[in-house]
Design a protein around this motif. Sequence first.
Motif, PDB file in Angstrom:
ATOM      1  N   SER A   1       0.929  -1.341   0.154  1.00  0.00           N
ATOM      2  CA  SER A   1       0.032  -0.051   0.063  1.00  0.00           C
ATOM      3  C   SER A   1       0.869   1.204   0.229  1.00  0.00           C
ATOM      4  N   PHE A   2       1.922   1.189   0.769  1.00  0.00           N
ATOM      5  CA  PHE A   2       2.827   2.514   0.731  1.00  0.00           C
ATOM      6  C   PHE A   2       3.299   2.806  -0.483  1.00  0.00           C
ATOM      7  N   ILE A   3       3.990   1.660  -1.463  1.00  0.00           N
ATOM      8  CA  ILE A   3       4.544   1.994  -2.554  1.00  0.00           C
ATOM      9  C   ILE A   3       3.611   2.319  -3.461  1.00  0.00           C
ATOM     10  N   SER A   4       2.455   1.697  -3.530  1.00  0.00           N
ATOM     11  CA  SER A   4       1.277   2.174  -4.576  1.00  0.00           C
ATOM     12  C   SER A   4       0.917   3.470  -4.308  1.00  0.00           C
ATOM     13  N   ALA A   5       0.733   3.874  -3.034  1.00  0.00           N
ATOM     14  CA  ALA A   5       0.313   5.262  -2.974  1.00  0.00           C
ATOM     15  C   ALA A   5       1.269   6.063  -3.176  1.00  0.00           C
ATOM     16  N   ARG A   6       2.657   5.728  -2.860  1.00  0.00           N
ATOM     17  CA  ARG A   6       3.806   6.758  -3.434  1.00  0.00           C
ATOM     18  C   ARG A   6       3.734   6.842  -4.757  1.00  0.00           C
ATOM     19  N   SER A   7       3.487   5.720  -5.564  1.00  0.00           N
ATOM     20  CA  SER A   7       3.698   6.020  -6.998  1.00  0.00           C
ATOM     21  C   SER A   7       2.481   6.687  -7.690  1.00  0.00           C
ATOM     22  N   LEU A   8       1.311   6.525  -7.233  1.00  0.00           N
ATOM     23  CA  LEU A   8       0.073   7.192  -7.616  1.00  0.00           C
ATOM     24  C   LEU A   8       0.272   8.605  -7.415  1.00  0.00           C
ATOM     25  N   VAL A   9       0.722   9.095  -6.196  1.00  0.00           N
ATOM     26  CA  VAL A   9       0.844  10.547  -5.757  1.00  0.00           C
ATOM     27  C   VAL A   9       1.727  11.158  -6.947  1.00  0.00           C
ATOM     28  N   ALA A  10       2.992  10.332  -7.124  1.00  0.00           N
ATOM     29  CA  ALA A  10       3.926  10.719  -7.901  1.00  0.00           C
ATOM     30  C   ALA A  10       3.214  10.997  -9.333  1.00  0.00           C
ATOM     31  N   ALA A  11       2.583   9.936  -9.908  1.00  0.00           N
ATOM     32  CA  ALA A  11       2.039  10.009 -11.312  1.00  0.00           C
ATOM     33  C   ALA A  11       0.870  11.305 -11.191  1.00  0.00           C
ATOM     34  N   ALA A  12       0.073  11.404 -10.140  1.00  0.00           N
ATOM     35  CA  ALA A  12      -0.771  12.562 -10.294  1.00  0.00           C
ATOM     36  C   ALA A  12      -0.066  13.945 -10.500  1.00  0.00           C
ATOM     37  N   PHE A  13       1.013  14.206  -9.427  1.00  0.00           N
ATOM     38  CA  PHE A  13       1.739  15.238  -9.541  1.00  0.00           C
ATOM     39  C   PHE A  13       2.362  15.574 -10.944  1.00  0.00           C
ATOM     40  N   LEU A  14       2.982  14.563 -11.679  1.00  0.00           N
ATOM     41  CA  LEU A  14       3.659  14.746 -12.924  1.00  0.00           C
ATOM     42  C   LEU A  14       2.459  14.981 -14.154  1.00  0.00           C
ATOM     43  N   MET A  15       1.332  14.339 -13.968  1.00  0.00           N
ATOM     44  CA  MET A  15       0.260  14.389 -15.147  1.00  0.00           C
ATOM     45  C   MET A  15      -0.281  15.858 -15.045  1.00  0.00           C
ATOM     46  N   THR A  16      -0.281  16.459 -13.838  1.00  0.00           N
ATOM     47  CA  THR A  16      -0.749  17.890 -13.518  1.00  0.00           C
ATOM     48  C   THR A  16       0.229  18.922 -14.454  1.00  0.00           C
ATOM     49  N   ILE A  17       1.416  18.616 -14.136  1.00  0.00           N
ATOM     50  CA  ILE A  17       2.558  19.462 -14.639  1.00  0.00           C
ATOM     51  C   ILE A  17       2.497  19.353 -16.246  1.00  0.00           C
ATOM     52  N   LEU A  18       2.294  18.066 -16.459  1.00  0.00           N
ATOM     53  CA  LEU A  18       2.320  17.838 -18.191  1.00  0.00           C
ATOM     54  C   LEU A  18       1.008  18.332 -18.803  1.00  0.00           C
ATOM     55  N   ARG A  19      -0.028  18.327 -18.179  1.00  0.00           N
ATOM     56  CA  ARG A  19      -1.132  19.275 -18.588  1.00  0.00           C
ATOM     57  C   ARG A  19      -0.988  20.602 -18.549  1.00  0.00           C
ATOM     58  N   TYR A  20      -0.368  21.137 -17.765  1.00  0.00           N
ATOM     59  CA  TYR A  20      -0.055  22.679 -17.719  1.00  0.00           C
ATOM     60  C   TYR A  20       0.912  22.892 -18.750  1.00  0.00           C
ATOM     61  N   ARG A  21       1.778  21.847 -19.242  1.00  0.00           N
ATOM     62  CA  ARG A  21       2.771  22.061 -20.288  1.00  0.00           C
ATOM     63  C   ARG A  21       2.088  21.865 -21.331  1.00  0.00           C
ATOM     64  N   GLY A  22       0.996  21.268 -21.488  1.00  0.00           N
ATOM     65  CA  GLY A  22       0.048  21.261 -22.616  1.00  0.00           C
ATOM     66  C   GLY A  22       0.586  19.730 -23.508  1.00  0.00           C
ATOM     67  N   MET A  23       1.144  18.962 -22.633  1.00  0.00           N
ATOM     68  CA  MET A  23       1.506  17.705 -23.182  1.00  0.00           C
ATOM     69  C   MET A  23       0.714  16.523 -22.675  1.00  0.00           C
ATOM     70  N   ARG A  24       0.826  15.301 -23.361  1.00  0.00           N
ATOM     71  CA  ARG A  24       0.050  14.411 -22.981  1.00  0.00           C
ATOM     72  C   ARG A  24       0.701  12.902 -23.084  1.00  0.00           C
ATOM     73  N   LEU A  25       0.340  11.825 -22.236  1.00  0.00           N
ATOM     74  CA  LEU A  25       1.003  10.485 -22.367  1.00  0.00           C
ATOM     75  C   LEU A  25       0.701   9.962 -23.631  1.00  0.00           C
TER      76      LEU A  25
END
Length: 276
Positions: free
Chosen positions: A24-48
């Motif tokens: 659970s700790f690693i899953s939470a850590r990974s999802l927090v990180a993914a959400a943080f980066l995807m927010t920045i990507l959206r701000y930069r106008g980039m997509r996965l």
Amino acid sequence: ALACGWGSTCPLTEVGIGSVPPISFISARSLVAAAFLMTILRYRGMRLPTDFKAWKLFAQQQTINSTVPFLVITWAQLYVSAAPTVVLASTTPIFAFLITWGITRHEPATLLKLSGAILGLAGTTVIVGLDALGGLSSNILAELAILLATVSFACATIFGLRLSEYDPMVVAAGSLLFGGCVLLPFSLIFDHPWTLHPTMESLVAATIMGIFSSALGLMLFYMCLRRLGTLTTNAQGYLRIPIGVTLAVLLLGERVPPNLAFGLVLVMAGVAAMTV
């Protein structure tokens, strides 16, 4: 910056798993990180990317660079304190050199780097071997598990060169999203997270590790890998050791035993010789 982000993972994991199980700790850590980066990507106008090739590479890289080794190391920290975990997990440059020199040969491997690898292996033998003289125990098995996870990290630095065509932030976001989603069902099945009572310290540790160690750390890792290559990127292992051990002493009040201190000197000398 990469050494600070990754050097802090072992002490922070020690804090986090005090009230949250490893999966659970690693899953939470990974999802927090993914959400943080995807927010920045959206701000930069980039997509996965949406093509199968990209996600296949993300999945393979995340498995050997994060998901499997993180699970192994987090489990091992139930038996091994943070300071020796930092030292053992920071031997990635040594194994990366040995794989490069003996198998892939994608970068030049000099005699000085070979000497550094030998010194580093001697240091890990001191850390694990002197304890082993007292008889096999769960601690020794956990220490060996950390070394196996480190070999996985070394392979990831070599195979990660395949991702150089993608933006480092895209690679990091895609990889972390895959890793977090893969672990989430196992967390729900085995840990029953709705029954957990995480402390504020564990939640803060997961958030800090998600943003700084995983999100920014992986982005910097792929950036360095693309620009500097495998062996030079792994030079950050030289800095992770004093950073991680110092945090373990300051945050957790750990004591550095003599064999750890001696092994630490050998490992740092070895990695320094490899990256001079």
